[in-house]
Design an enzyme around this catalytic site. Structure first.
Site, PDB file in Angstrom:
ATOM      1  N   LEU A 201       0.967  13.078   4.987  1.00 51.74           N
ATOM      2  CA  LEU A 201       0.105  12.962   3.796  1.00 51.74           C
ATOM      3  C   LEU A 201       0.913  13.279   2.549  1.00 51.74           C
ATOM      4  O   LEU A 201       1.556  14.332   2.519  1.00 51.74           O
ATOM      5  CB  LEU A 201      -0.960  14.060   3.837  1.00 51.74           C
ATOM      6  CG  LEU A 201      -2.250  13.919   4.605  1.00 51.74           C
ATOM      7  CD1 LEU A 201      -3.090  15.165   4.332  1.00 51.74           C
ATOM      8  CD2 LEU A 201      -3.002  12.689   4.160  1.00 51.74           C
ATOM      9  N   HIS A 202       0.904  12.421   1.569  1.00 50.09           N
ATOM     10  CA  HIS A 202       1.532  12.811   0.303  1.00 50.09           C
ATOM     11  C   HIS A 202       0.993  12.059  -0.906  1.00 50.09           C
ATOM     12  O   HIS A 202       1.349  12.355  -2.034  1.00 50.09           O
ATOM     13  CB  HIS A 202       3.054  12.651   0.363  1.00 50.09           C
ATOM     14  CG  HIS A 202       3.500  11.220   0.318  1.00 50.09           C
ATOM     15  ND1 HIS A 202       3.444  10.405   1.403  1.00 50.09           N
ATOM     16  CD2 HIS A 202       3.980  10.464  -0.699  1.00 50.09           C
ATOM     17  CE1 HIS A 202       3.881   9.209   1.073  1.00 50.09           C
ATOM     18  NE2 HIS A 202       4.208   9.208  -0.203  1.00 50.09           N
ATOM     19  N   ARG A 203       0.114  11.059  -0.688  1.00 46.21           N
ATOM     20  CA  ARG A 203      -0.365  10.260  -1.825  1.00 46.21           C
ATOM     21  C   ARG A 203      -1.215  11.098  -2.769  1.00 46.21           C
ATOM     22  O   ARG A 203      -2.097  11.843  -2.305  1.00 46.21           O
ATOM     23  CB  ARG A 203      -1.278   9.129  -1.339  1.00 46.21           C
ATOM     24  CG  ARG A 203      -0.605   8.108  -0.545  1.00 46.21           C
ATOM     25  CD  ARG A 203      -0.220   6.866  -1.303  1.00 46.21           C
ATOM     26  NE  ARG A 203       0.773   6.220  -0.484  1.00 46.21           N
ATOM     27  CZ  ARG A 203       1.981   5.883  -0.875  1.00 46.21           C
ATOM     28  NH1 ARG A 203       2.336   6.041  -2.120  1.00 46.21           N
ATOM     29  NH2 ARG A 203       2.833   5.355  -0.047  1.00 46.21           N
TER      30      ARG A 203
END
Ligand code: UD1
Length: 382
Positions: free
Chosen positions: A204-206
């Site tokens: 997850l990084h958006r």
């Protein structure tokens, strides 16, 4: 021909590696590699250079982190004197990160033709910084290399001449296929006591997921349920680590006994982790493509994808960040047959070879035209 190649952020490294290798078949092409320094941590950058055998960058601009404007501006300011000094015949950029548009914009204003690898992808979601970078980079590029037919169709719809668009396949998949065997030697499963095909991997990084505490909370609620069914490995991006702490969500994650929260993995460990997973949950673009080739069902934690071929072949499900939809996609993914789909056309390990062959031919044609007009002597540039 002198060609400057730009890398900046983690997903760029696996795309540039096979291109740097393919240039070796063309002794008259002189490739230089410039690292903007957008990613700089050992685990986000150096490790990838070592594992993928990418040559040391000829130059590092050390741009580092910052707001979008500050980061883009500092890359632009740092690359300009390099281009003025080196006067390359072309600049090649990959993907859609801030380094891509920053360097591309400076190049075209200096009259240096821009080559875009992974051109034409569109999520049609302008709230994504990467979508803005993609649209802008394509609007100023000269030569376009596409990974899938949707990229070609999008560029044609935007009025790009067909002769400048080349469907060559996926350079990221070149790297995956070259490193698959090597990755098998990774001990990551044993280190964490994981059993092949009986765990999930999540990344997850958006901003749409990790900058919004409500969205991140909904994803964690789904994770809570999934980890009761199987262990879930979560290599945490530095940006996500910061946001989890900032929103006070770290404790919730730590309380889930079956979640293995680990630092960002190197390329080979991560490849081993995804190849052997039962299911992958991600908001990354590249991981949707990698899991498609590895035959592992993917759940994309976004409302859209700029890589629709992964959904069309049946490898990928879009679930957004709604708890119920993620759990429904998880249930369906568990029922899906691993690898029960065909790989997209040209994702065969030869995309970089095709790309450099086209660049060579393009350069030859430019030299031919210059010779005809008398700008170049008959022997130069051949
Ligand atoms: C960037 C790309 C994104 C890509 C992602 C892969 C843009 C707009 N985004 O997002 O498309 O999918 O890389 O990781 O270019 N940080 C570190 N160490 C590092 C790098 C970053 O600690 O080596 C932290 C910093 O706090 C930084 C934050 O991560 O502010 C975000 O980094 P940044 O490069 O701005 O964007 P990413 O989220 O990594």
């Amino acid at each position: 021909m002198k060609i400057i190649n730009i890398v900046g952020a983690r997903p760029n490294f696996m795309k540039i590696a096979p291109l740097m290798e393919s240039y070796r078949d063309y002794p008259h092409i002189r490739p230089l590699l410039v690292h903007t320094g957008q990613h700089y941590d050992e685990k986000m950058s150096d490790l990838f250079f070592r594992q993928l055998g990418i040559p040391e960058p000829d130059l590092n601009l050390d741009a580092g982190s910052g707001s979008h404007a500050a980061q883009t501006a500092s890359i632009m300011t740092a690359i300009e004197p390099v281009l003025l000094d080196e006067r390359p015949d072309a600049l090649l950029v990959v993907g859609d990160v801030n380094s891509t548009i920053a360097c591309g914009l400076v190049a075209v204003k200096l009259g240096i033709p821009l080559i875009h690898v992974e051109a034409g992808l569109r999520s049609f979601d302008r709230s994504m910084p990467e979508e803005v970078n993609r649209v802008l980079t394509d609007s100023i590029s000269e030569l376009f290399f596409c990974t899938e037919q949707s990229g070609v169709d999008n560029l044609l719809a935007e009025g790009i001449a067909p002769g400048r668009i080349h469907l060559v396949g996926n350079v990221m998949i070149d790297t995956l296929l070259r490193n698959r065997e090597k990755a098998e030697a990774s001990n990551i499963l044993a280190e964490h006591g994981l059993e092949a095909e009986n765990y999930a991997v999540m990344t997850l990084h958006r901003p749409s997921n990790v900058d919004d505490p409500a969205a991140m909370g909904r994803i964690l609620d789904a994770v809570q349920t999934i980890q009761q069914d199987m262990p879930l490995v979560f290599p945490v991006h530095p940006r996500t680590e910061g946001r989890l702490r900032h929103f006070g969500l770290s404790g919730q994650l730590d309380s889930m006994k079956n979640v293995l929260r680990i630092p960002p993995s190197g390329y080979l460990d991560f490849l081993k982790l995804t190849a052997n997973a039962a299911v992958v949950l991600t908001d990354s673009g590249g991981i949707q493509e990698e899991s498609t080739i590895l035959g592992v069902p993917c759940i994309t934690l976004r409302e859209n994808t700029e890589r629709p071929v992964t959904v069309e072949v049946g490898a990928n499900r879009l679930a957004g960040n709604d708890t119920g939809r993620i759990l429904e996609a998880y249930r369906r993914s568990r029922l899906a047959e691993r690898g029960g789909w065909a790989p997209p056309p040209f994702w065969d390990g030869k995309a970089a070879e095709r790309t450099v062959a086209v660049i060579d031919q393009w350069w030859d044609e430019i030299c031919g035209r210059q010779r005809e007009s008398g700008e170049l002597s008959a022997t130069a540039g051949s």
